[in-house]
Design an enzyme around this catalytic site. Structure first.
Site, PDB file in Angstrom:
ATOM      1  N   GLU A  15       0.836  -1.208   0.000  1.00 12.06           N
ATOM      2  CA  GLU A  15       0.000   0.000   0.000  1.00 12.06           C
ATOM      3  C   GLU A  15       0.869   1.256   0.000  1.00 12.06           C
ATOM      4  O   GLU A  15       0.568   2.237  -0.686  1.00 12.06           O
ATOM      5  CB  GLU A  15      -0.935  -0.012   1.217  1.00 12.06           C
ATOM      6  CG  GLU A  15      -2.022  -1.077   1.084  1.00 12.06           C
ATOM      7  CD  GLU A  15      -2.887  -1.197   2.323  1.00 12.06           C
ATOM      8  OE1 GLU A  15      -2.323  -1.511   3.395  1.00 12.06           O
ATOM      9  OE2 GLU A  15      -4.097  -0.966   2.229  1.00 12.06           O
TER      10      GLU A  15
ATOM     11  N   GLU B 208      -3.815  -9.475   3.702  1.00 12.90           N
ATOM     12  CA  GLU B 208      -4.576  -9.163   4.924  1.00 12.90           C
ATOM     13  C   GLU B 208      -5.731 -10.128   5.164  1.00 12.90           C
ATOM     14  O   GLU B 208      -6.046 -10.450   6.314  1.00 12.90           O
ATOM     15  CB  GLU B 208      -5.113  -7.731   4.857  1.00 12.90           C
ATOM     16  CG  GLU B 208      -4.069  -6.645   5.083  1.00 12.90           C
ATOM     17  CD  GLU B 208      -3.360  -6.196   3.811  1.00 12.90           C
ATOM     18  OE1 GLU B 208      -3.411  -6.921   2.791  1.00 12.90           O
ATOM     19  OE2 GLU B 208      -2.747  -5.107   3.837  1.00 12.90           O
TER      20      GLU B 208
HETATM   21  N1  3HC Z   1       4.129  -7.591  11.835  1.00 10.83           N
HETATM   22  C1  3HC Z   1       4.831  -8.002  12.923  1.00 10.83           C
HETATM   23  N2  3HC Z   1       5.645  -9.058  12.920  1.00 10.83           N
HETATM   24  C2  3HC Z   1       5.798  -9.724  11.763  1.00 10.83           C
HETATM   25  C3  3HC Z   1       5.118  -9.362  10.589  1.00 10.83           C
HETATM   26  C4  3HC Z   1       4.256  -8.225  10.650  1.00 10.83           C
HETATM   27  N3  3HC Z   1       3.590  -7.795   9.583  1.00 10.83           N
HETATM   28  N4  3HC Z   1       5.471 -10.212   9.605  1.00 10.83           N
HETATM   29  C5  3HC Z   1       6.335 -11.074  10.137  1.00 10.83           C
HETATM   30  N5  3HC Z   1       6.532 -10.802  11.442  1.00 10.83           N
HETATM   31  C6  3HC Z   1       7.448 -11.478  12.369  1.00 10.83           C
HETATM   32  C7  3HC Z   1       7.079 -12.934  12.586  1.00 10.83           C
HETATM   33  O1  3HC Z   1       6.137 -13.084  13.607  1.00 10.83           O
HETATM   34  C8  3HC Z   1       8.420 -13.540  12.942  1.00 10.83           C
HETATM   35  O2  3HC Z   1       8.663 -13.254  14.285  1.00 10.83           O
HETATM   36  P1  3HC Z   1       9.510 -14.292  15.209  1.00 10.83           P
HETATM   37  O3  3HC Z   1      10.831 -14.457  14.520  1.00 10.83           O
HETATM   38  O4  3HC Z   1       9.561 -13.597  16.526  1.00 10.83           O
HETATM   39  O5  3HC Z   1       8.704 -15.560  15.240  1.00 10.83           O
HETATM   40  C9  3HC Z   1       9.404 -12.740  12.104  1.00 10.83           C
HETATM   41  O6  3HC Z   1       8.733 -11.523  11.745  1.00 10.83           O
HETATM   42  C10 3HC Z   1       9.844 -13.430  10.824  1.00 10.83           C
HETATM   43  O7  3HC Z   1       8.679 -13.856  10.122  1.00 10.83           O
HETATM   44  P2  3HC Z   1       8.621 -15.270   9.359  1.00 10.83           P
HETATM   45  O8  3HC Z   1       9.126 -16.343  10.253  1.00 10.83           O
HETATM   46  O9  3HC Z   1       7.243 -15.390   8.825  1.00 10.83           O
HETATM   47  O10 3HC Z   1       9.677 -15.012   8.205  1.00 10.83           O
HETATM   48  P3  3HC Z   1       9.688 -15.570   6.726  1.00 10.83           P
HETATM   49  O11 3HC Z   1      10.931 -15.079   6.115  1.00 10.83           O
HETATM   50  O12 3HC Z   1       9.358 -17.023   6.710  1.00 10.83           O
HETATM   51  O13 3HC Z   1       8.452 -14.837   5.997  1.00 10.83           O
HETATM   52  C11 3HC Z   1       7.060 -12.999   5.376  1.00 10.83           C
HETATM   53  C12 3HC Z   1       8.468 -13.474   5.782  1.00 10.83           C
HETATM   54  C13 3HC Z   1       6.653 -13.598   4.021  1.00 10.83           C
HETATM   55  C14 3HC Z   1       7.090 -11.493   5.270  1.00 10.83           C
HETATM   56  C15 3HC Z   1       6.036 -13.443   6.454  1.00 10.83           C
HETATM   57  O14 3HC Z   1       6.511 -13.062   7.721  1.00 10.83           O
HETATM   58  C16 3HC Z   1       4.656 -12.859   6.305  1.00 10.83           C
HETATM   59  O15 3HC Z   1       3.870 -13.327   5.512  1.00 10.83           O
HETATM   60  N6  3HC Z   1       4.347 -11.820   7.099  1.00 10.83           N
HETATM   61  C17 3HC Z   1       3.020 -11.255   7.199  1.00 10.83           C
HETATM   62  C18 3HC Z   1       2.667 -10.430   6.010  1.00 10.83           C
HETATM   63  C19 3HC Z   1       1.305  -9.825   6.222  1.00 10.83           C
HETATM   64  O16 3HC Z   1       0.341 -10.476   6.571  1.00 10.83           O
HETATM   65  N7  3HC Z   1       1.208  -8.512   5.993  1.00 10.83           N
HETATM   66  C20 3HC Z   1      -0.002  -7.803   6.171  1.00 10.83           C
HETATM   67  C21 3HC Z   1      -0.047  -7.239   7.546  1.00 10.83           C
HETATM   68  S1  3HC Z   1      -1.593  -6.466   7.895  1.00 10.83           S
HETATM   69  C22 3HC Z   1      -1.467  -4.957   7.148  1.00 10.83           C
HETATM   70  O17 3HC Z   1      -0.501  -4.660   6.497  1.00 10.83           O
HETATM   71  C23 3HC Z   1      -2.629  -4.056   7.361  1.00 10.83           C
HETATM   72  C24 3HC Z   1      -2.611  -2.878   6.454  1.00 10.83           C
HETATM   73  O18 3HC Z   1      -3.392  -3.121   5.324  1.00 10.83           O
HETATM   74  C25 3HC Z   1      -3.135  -1.676   7.126  1.00 10.83           C
END
Ligand code: 3HC
Ligand code: NAI
Length: 689
Positions: free
Chosen positions: A111, A131
């Site tokens: 975004e 999301e």
């Molecule tokens: N916020 C906070 N913590 C996050 C995060 C986020 N968005 N994304 C990942 N983390 C944390 C994980 O909990 C993990 O923490 P830990 O080591 O303490 O367990 C650490 O970061 C590493 O994450 P992964 O183990 O998942 O790492 P990978 O390399 O396997 O994957 C990734 C990376 C593909 C970026 C994966 O973490 C992921 O899919 N993250 C979430 C993405 C997501 O859902 N984004 C949307 C968020 S909601 C949003 O943006 C709302 C907006 O529209 C207003």
């Protein structure tokens, strides 16, 4: 000149000629926490007003571009500036702004990039709005800007599925403007310099209306209808469709405001809380007691599987799908050929449905080699036995594997119930031994219970956890007990259902209470589908009985496969109630002196779900599962517990443990059955409040 990022300042600015490179550094995934938003906002204001800056590039340090909003901040008061304010600020900048994307640009990260005039991406980058998987919708303009940029139909697919797309596809769709060839930041800076030299005005995404106006409304509504039809009681996918429709029908700012209203509703919902719980649960499950981060996985280049039956075939497909070569071993040539043919047929069905290409099918089949010669297992780094569920047969097979497996190879069993420690004793290297309990169909079901034996080495656990994720499974490490976490709790869930029938509920009443709760099917539908004969054989071996199910089996009624079970299946698939079974149950009830009565859905839930939770709590008490969220992962990924309810232990916490203890005690007093006897764990946690 570079202004360095300090621990307080996670944003640095470097000037390369007239181009300012703004770099975010917030490990591990550059989430947009307040500690990023504030300095990013300040830097953008400074650069907007700085006459010497002709263009701005936003990039990230570390392994990825911004992976989204900081999920840990949800549910707490949002500190200003919020993400929407940052994007609004970007849109006021009259100099070209370019997002330089590597790794994954997800959620709020994408975004923010949509607030820039341009996007340049690394070839391996992925872009998406995931999301919906957290029970949310993009809440910082993604549902309005993405449709404007790439068209509402493609945007709707991306937003409602949450699946990211590759950089090449993003280029084709117009989501990115160029792919980097020489190095991302250098290319993005050069791109920005060219744009600055060409001169403005630069069009922000909010001004683009051509793709919105060109959309075929009927086609959009048909897609929306299909998505809503598949939402399975989840609110988020439906809200995503509403937001994209708003993007088409409403003026830009009104659509943004409507998106905000939906986001606020979702972020506070129980479903989203449950899905966020599951997101963190998957990451927690990787942390195993007694195994620290320094333990490295063993390399796995080839997997051997013994037994090409239901499970062996499915497990072979799971690895072949994940790109790992497999050696499949059977006892005899005809069984091997049958197994390979079944795999080929399964892939052919996927091709005919359009979910797999012929080329991908050929690639996957080429990763499978079949043999009846155990010596071929010598080249495998992991060998999984999936032969009959019989201690003697399995011990013989494991001893044969032990003779040929190379030093350091991991040996695993797919047993559903047998004692993993006893099986480990049949190999000369119990430290290299573990259970790998896949679920049927193993190529589809996401859950993998990794059973830690008494002597299983830490690096074996690390290897299996990492391998499972490579092939798209959700792994959970569990301890040794009869049925491990999942099947042991399943037994508890079913312990009182025949009593429900005798007291007056029909199989359809019970199954409806389950599907209304959100399960994909009820226990009677499940037993009919799995085949009643399997558990009948199991009961006989253990000297146990089940009044109604035994009667069905004695009549050769084994479920769907025989056309009759708890239901009748005239066409082989559609369940119909059976008056003969109803009158048999009524006769049995009379014989036992049970007076039939109406049984509410609430009582059905009390007497099935609460024993399930109680057994889960005993499993935690015994340390068979390490944490409540592990139990939740098992049930959501292996048994269809509704995602929007977060798993049995999460649901129990939401419901209130005191209520559950009170209801269990009530049923225990009424029935005397042990499954209702509240565990000490549950009582202690309930009294903690
Ligand atoms: N916020 C906070 N913590 C996050 C995060 C986020 N968005 N994304 C990942 N983390 C944390 C994980 O909990 C993990 O923490 P830990 O080591 O303490 O367990 C650490 O970061 C590493 O994450 P992964 O183990 O998942 O790492 P990978 O390399 O396997 O994957 C990734 C990376 C593909 C970026 C994966 O973490 C992921 O899919 N993250 C979430 C993405 C997501 O859902 N984004 C949307 C968020 S909601 C949003 O943006 C709302 C907006 O529209 C207003
Ligand atoms: P199956 O009967 O479909 O397959 C077993 C296969 O093993 C047969 O093809 C048989 O020929 C082969 N086999 C037997 N002895 C052998 C030997 N000495 N060498 C090589 N091959 C041999 O059984 P299924 O359902 O695949 O079960 C296998 C294991 O998986 C069992 O331990 C079962 O408890 C477990 N399991 C089963 C699940 C299911 O839903 N079917 C789910 C999870 C685990």
């Amino acid at each position: 000149m570079a202004e360095a990022a300090s621990s307080e300042n996670k944003v640095s600015v470097e000037h390369r000629g007239g181009v300012a490179i703004v770099a975010i550094d917030n490990p591990p995934v550059n989430a947009l926490s307040f500690s990023v938003r504030k300095p990013l906002h300040d830097a953008l204001v400074r650069l907007r007003d700085d006459a010497a800056t002709a263009a701005i590039v936003v990039t990230c340090a570390g392994r990825t571009f911004i992976a989204g909003a900081d999920i840990t901040e949800f549910g707490k008061p949002m500190q200003d500036p919020d993400l929407r304010a940052l994007i609004a600020l970007l849109e006021t900048i009259e100099k070209p702004t370019v997002a330089a994307i590597h790794g994954t640009a997800l959620g709020g990260g994408l975004e923010l990039a949509l607030g820039c005039h341009f996007r340049v991406a690394d070839k391996a980058a992925k872009l998406g709005l995931p999301e919906v998987k957290l029970g949310l919708l993009p809440g910082a303009g993604g549902t309005v800007r993405l449709p404007a940029l790439i068209g509402p139909l493609m945007a709707l697919d991306m937003i409602s599925s949450g699946t990211p797309i590759a950089a090449s596809e993003a280029l084709e769709a117009g989501l990115v403007d160029a792919l980097a060839t020489d190095g991302l930041v250098a290319d993005a800076a050069a791109f920005a310099a060219v744009k600055a030299a060409e001169g403005g005005p630069f069009s922000s995404v909010r001004l683009r209306r051509d793709k919105i106006e060109a959309v075929d409304g009927e086609q959009l509504e048909a897609r929306i209808k299909a998505i809503v039809g598949k939402a399975k009681g989840l609110r988020a996918p439906v809200a995503c469709t509403e937001a994209v429709r708003n993007a088409v029908l409403l003026p830009f700012d009104e659509a943004l405001a409507a998106e905000r209203t939906l986001f606020v509703e979702l972020v506070a919902s129980d479903q989203s809380k449950a899905q966020r719980h599951l997101f963190f649960a998957e990451r927690e499950a990787a942390k195993v007691e007694g195994v620290d981060k320094s333990v490295k996985p063993r390399p796995i280049h080839r997997v051997g599987i013994i037994g090409a039956g239901t499970m062996g075939g499915g497990i072979a497909m799971a690895f072949a799908n994940g790109g790992i070569p497999v050696t499949l071993v059977e006892a005899a040539e005809d069984a091997l050929q049958r197994g390979l043919e079944r795999i080929e047929k399964n892939y052919a069905i996927s091709v005919s449905r359009g979910s797999l290409s012929e080329a991908a099918k050929a690639e996957r089949m080429a990763r499978l080699s079949g043999t009846t010669d155990y010596a071929s297992l010598a080249e495998c780094d992991l060998i999984i036995e999936a032969v009959f569920e019989d201690m003697v047969v399995k011990k013989g097979v494991l001893a044969a594997i032990d003779k040929v497996a190379k030093p350091g190879a991991i040996i695993a069993t797919n047993t559903s119930y047998l004692d993993v420690n006893a099986l480990a004793a049949s190999v000369s290297r119990p430290q290299d031994f573990a259970g790998m309990h896949f679920f049927s169909p193993a190529n589809i079901m996401k859950l993998l219970e990794i059973v830690r034996g008494r002597e299983t080495a830490p690096d074996v656990l690390v290897t299996l956890l990492s391998l499972a994720r490579t092939v798209g499974k959700v792994p959970v490490v569990v301890g040794v007990c009869h049925g491990f976490v999942g099947n042991r709790m399943l037994t508890a869930r079913g312990a009182d259902v025949e009593a429900l029938l005798l007291e007056g509920a029909s199989p359809a009443d019970v199954d409806k209470a389950f599907t209304d709760f959100g399960w994909p099917m009820g226990p009677f539908q499940m037993w009919d589908l799995a085949g009643l004969d399997i558990s009948w054989r199991n009961r006989k071996a253990l000297g146990k009985t089940a009044l109604i199910a035994d009667w069905l089996c004695e009549q050769g009624r084994f479920g769907q496969k025989t056309g009759r079970g708890f239901y009748l299946y005239a066409d082989g698939r559609t369940a119909q109630s059976d008056p003969e079974l109803a009158s048999h149950i009524a006769d049995e009830a009379k014989r036992l002196g049970i007076a039939p009565r109406a049984i509410s859905a609430e009582e059905i839930i009390d007497r099935t779900l609460y024993p399930l939770i109680n057994e889960g709590s005993r499993i935690l008490e015994e340390g068979i599962a390490a944490r409540e969220s592990d139990v939740d992962l098992v049930w959501v990924n292996g048994y269809g517990f509704p995602i929007g309810k977060g798993g049995p232990m999460f649901w129990a916490r939401q419901k209130g443990l005191a209520t559950i203890v009170e209801r269990l005690a009530y049923w225990h007093q009424k029935t005397g059955k042990d499954v209702f006897h509240p565990s000490e764990w549950l009582k202690a946690k309930a009294s903690e409040g």
